[in-house]
Design a protein around this motif. Structure first.
Motif, PDB file in Angstrom:
ATOM      1  N   SER A  58       4.531   5.811   7.601  1.00  0.00           N
ATOM      2  CA  SER A  58       3.518   5.031   8.326  1.00  0.00           C
ATOM      3  C   SER A  58       2.412   4.591   7.378  1.00  0.00           C
ATOM      4  N   PHE A  59       2.050   5.470   6.458  1.00  0.00           N
ATOM      5  CA  PHE A  59       1.041   5.153   5.453  1.00  0.00           C
ATOM      6  C   PHE A  59       1.495   3.977   4.590  1.00  0.00           C
ATOM      7  N   ALA A  60       2.744   4.020   4.117  1.00  0.00           N
ATOM      8  CA  ALA A  60       3.271   2.945   3.272  1.00  0.00           C
ATOM      9  C   ALA A  60       3.311   1.624   4.030  1.00  0.00           C
ATOM     10  N   ARG A  61       3.824   1.660   5.252  1.00  0.00           N
ATOM     11  CA  ARG A  61       3.913   0.418   6.030  1.00  0.00           C
ATOM     12  C   ARG A  61       2.531  -0.153   6.328  1.00  0.00           C
ATOM     13  N   SER A  62       1.591   0.725   6.691  1.00  0.00           N
ATOM     14  CA  SER A  62       0.235   0.255   6.996  1.00  0.00           C
ATOM     15  C   SER A  62      -0.422  -0.360   5.774  1.00  0.00           C
ATOM     16  N   CYS A  63      -0.250   0.273   4.613  1.00  0.00           N
ATOM     17  CA  CYS A  63      -0.830  -0.269   3.382  1.00  0.00           C
ATOM     18  C   CYS A  63      -0.254  -1.653   3.079  1.00  0.00           C
ATOM     19  N   ILE A  64       1.048  -1.794   3.221  1.00  0.00           N
ATOM     20  CA  ILE A  64       1.701  -3.074   2.933  1.00  0.00           C
ATOM     21  C   ILE A  64       1.219  -4.150   3.900  1.00  0.00           C
ATOM     22  N   GLU A  65       1.141  -3.819   5.187  1.00  0.00           N
ATOM     23  CA  GLU A  65       0.752  -4.806   6.187  1.00  0.00           C
ATOM     24  C   GLU A  65      -0.737  -5.136   6.133  1.00  0.00           C
ATOM     25  N   GLU A  66      -1.570  -4.140   5.744  1.00  0.00           N
ATOM     26  CA  GLU A  66      -3.020  -4.340   5.760  1.00  0.00           C
ATOM     27  C   GLU A  66      -3.561  -4.918   4.461  1.00  0.00           C
ATOM     28  N   ASP A  67      -2.724  -5.066   3.444  1.00  0.00           N
ATOM     29  CA  ASP A  67      -3.175  -5.557   2.144  1.00  0.00           C
ATOM     30  C   ASP A  67      -3.632  -7.008   2.270  1.00  0.00           C
ATOM     31  N   LYS A  68      -4.935  -7.222   2.101  1.00  0.00           N
ATOM     32  CA  LYS A  68      -5.494  -8.572   2.254  1.00  0.00           C
ATOM     33  C   LYS A  68      -6.170  -9.067   0.973  1.00  0.00           C
ATOM     34  N   GLY A  70      -6.534 -10.465  -2.870  1.00  0.00           N
ATOM     35  CA  GLY A  70      -5.800 -11.276  -3.844  1.00  0.00           C
ATOM     36  C   GLY A  70      -4.592 -11.925  -3.198  1.00  0.00           C
ATOM     37  N   ASN A  71      -3.436 -11.746  -3.844  1.00  0.00           N
ATOM     38  CA  ASN A  71      -2.215 -12.320  -3.274  1.00  0.00           C
ATOM     39  C   ASN A  71      -1.658 -11.454  -2.150  1.00  0.00           C
ATOM     40  N   GLY A  72      -2.236 -10.282  -1.947  1.00  0.00           N
ATOM     41  CA  GLY A  72      -1.863  -9.453  -0.798  1.00  0.00           C
ATOM     42  C   GLY A  72      -0.595  -8.659  -0.965  1.00  0.00           C
ATOM     43  N   TYR A  73      -0.121  -8.489  -2.224  1.00  0.00           N
ATOM     44  CA  TYR A  73       1.157  -7.810  -2.402  1.00  0.00           C
ATOM     45  C   TYR A  73       1.079  -6.617  -3.352  1.00  0.00           C
ATOM     46  N   ALA A  74      -0.137  -6.138  -3.612  1.00  0.00           N
ATOM     47  CA  ALA A  74      -0.282  -4.990  -4.513  1.00  0.00           C
ATOM     48  C   ALA A  74       0.369  -3.744  -3.923  1.00  0.00           C
ATOM     49  N   ALA A  75       0.182  -3.517  -2.625  1.00  0.00           N
ATOM     50  CA  ALA A  75       0.778  -2.347  -1.981  1.00  0.00           C
ATOM     51  C   ALA A  75       2.296  -2.466  -1.959  1.00  0.00           C
ATOM     52  N   PHE A  76       2.802  -3.669  -1.668  1.00  0.00           N
ATOM     53  CA  PHE A  76       4.247  -3.881  -1.673  1.00  0.00           C
ATOM     54  C   PHE A  76       4.829  -3.579  -3.048  1.00  0.00           C
ATOM     55  N   ALA A  77       4.135  -4.053  -4.101  1.00  0.00           N
ATOM     56  CA  ALA A  77       4.597  -3.816  -5.464  1.00  0.00           C
ATOM     57  C   ALA A  77       4.556  -2.330  -5.800  1.00  0.00           C
ATOM     58  N   TYR A  78       3.507  -1.638  -5.342  1.00  0.00           N
ATOM     59  CA  TYR A  78       3.392  -0.213  -5.658  1.00  0.00           C
ATOM     60  C   TYR A  78       4.523   0.591  -5.006  1.00  0.00           C
ATOM     61  N   PHE A  79       4.752   0.387  -3.726  1.00  0.00           N
ATOM     62  CA  PHE A  79       5.725   1.218  -3.020  1.00  0.00           C
ATOM     63  C   PHE A  79       7.176   0.854  -3.330  1.00  0.00           C
ATOM     64  N   THR A  80       7.419  -0.355  -3.813  1.00  0.00           N
ATOM     65  CA  THR A  80       8.790  -0.752  -4.138  1.00  0.00           C
ATOM     66  C   THR A  80       9.066  -0.729  -5.636  1.00  0.00           C
ATOM     67  N   GLY A  81       8.036  -0.956  -6.446  1.00  0.00           N
ATOM     68  CA  GLY A  81       8.229  -1.066  -7.880  1.00  0.00           C
ATOM     69  C   GLY A  81       8.732  -2.431  -8.307  1.00  0.00           C
ATOM     70  N   TRP A  82       8.662  -3.435  -7.415  1.00  0.00           N
ATOM     71  CA  TRP A  82       9.182  -4.771  -7.705  1.00  0.00           C
ATOM     72  C   TRP A  82       8.058  -5.780  -7.926  1.00  0.00           C
ATOM     73  N   ASN A  83       8.418  -6.871  -8.604  1.00  0.00           N
ATOM     74  CA  ASN A  83       7.551  -8.047  -8.674  1.00  0.00           C
ATOM     75  C   ASN A  83       7.777  -8.825  -7.384  1.00  0.00           C
ATOM     76  N   PRO A  84       6.811  -8.836  -6.463  1.00  0.00           N
ATOM     77  CA  PRO A  84       7.044  -9.418  -5.135  1.00  0.00           C
ATOM     78  C   PRO A  84       7.505 -10.864  -5.158  1.00  0.00           C
ATOM     79  N   GLY A  85       7.018 -11.650  -6.144  1.00  0.00           N
ATOM     80  CA  GLY A  85       7.347 -13.067  -6.158  1.00  0.00           C
ATOM     81  C   GLY A  85       8.700 -13.402  -6.752  1.00  0.00           C
ATOM     82  N   ASN A  86       9.461 -12.399  -7.171  1.00  0.00           N
ATOM     83  CA  ASN A  86      10.756 -12.662  -7.806  1.00  0.00           C
ATOM     84  C   ASN A  86      11.836 -11.810  -7.141  1.00  0.00           C
ATOM     85  N   PRO A  87      12.290 -12.205  -5.945  1.00  0.00           N
ATOM     86  CA  PRO A  87      13.257 -11.378  -5.208  1.00  0.00           C
ATOM     87  C   PRO A  87      14.576 -11.163  -5.932  1.00  0.00           C
ATOM     88  N   SER A  88      14.940 -12.068  -6.849  1.00  0.00           N
ATOM     89  CA  SER A  88      16.202 -11.883  -7.572  1.00  0.00           C
ATOM     90  C   SER A  88      16.147 -10.660  -8.477  1.00  0.00           C
TER      91      SER A  88
END
Length: 216
Positions: A58-68, A70-88
């Protein structure tokens, strides 16, 4: 005519036989007590694990959804380890299998620098830690490689006793549709292993999953 009745006492052999039957019966029943206690303890530990998994996911999902910020994807990048803008480039993460001393040698109190940020996102992450992941009965310690240490405690006066401790390992795998990896979408996997002071191979383990999506 009065009938003469005489009570015959039990012989020693009969008493010994009766006692033997009782002992066998009692021993047979007592065998089930450890099994029942173990089953009860396992159920309690599984309940603690479910609670810990629910809080962390729940903490991870809330952080990802509530990230507002800059580009809003710092939490997504942290919890996944991915570059959000490059899905390939999204690749399945590796599960960490922490040994008992992992907590001492892999401290990451600011979650890779996110919590020490002065921006609103760092403040929001800190707020989650204070409000969701830490209270009087449970504390969580963020470690490196998205590993977390949970400790559920009971207080007795000035003393605190650990009821349950575990390691939680978080990693992500891509979500695909028609062979294409979906951007800003991930399947989060969380494995809890306990008790934390045992070698990883000797612990009980449970795995949980949650799909997260960050609108863009």
């Amino acid at each position: 005519m009065k009938k003469n009745t005489r009570l015959t006492p039990f012989t020693l052999v009969e008493v010994l036989i009766a006692m033997g039957v009782c002992v066998i019966g009692i021993c047979s029943i007592m065998v089930f007590f450890p099994l029942g206690a173990k089953a009860s303890r396992n159920a309690s530990m599984a309940s603690y694990a479910s609670n810990a998994a629910e809080q962390l996911l729940s903490f991870a999902r809330s952080c990802i959804e509530e990230d507002k910020v800059g580009n809003g994807y710092a939490a997504f990048a942290y919890f996944t380890g991915w570059n959000p803008g490059n899905p390939s480039s999204y690749t399945s993460g590796a599960k960490v299998e922490p040994e008992p001393d992992y907590k001492e040698s892999n401290q990451d109190a600011d979650m890779g620098g996110l919590l020490s940020n002065s921006d609103a996102f760092g403040a929001r992450m800190q707020e989650f830690f204070k409000e969701i992941l830490t209270n009087e009965s449970v504390t969580i310690t963020p470690l490196q490689n998205r590993v977390y240490y949970f400790d559920f405690t009971t207080k007795d006066g000035s003393e605190a006793y650990s009821d349950f401790n575990c390691y939680a390992s978080l990693w992500a795998t891509p979500v695909e549709a028609n062979g294409v990896k979906l951007p800003f979408t991930a399947q989060l996997h969380l494995e809890l292993s306990w008790p934390a002071d045992l070698p990883y191979s000797s612990r009980e383990k449970r795995e949980y999953t949650l799909e997260v999506f960050k609108a863009y």
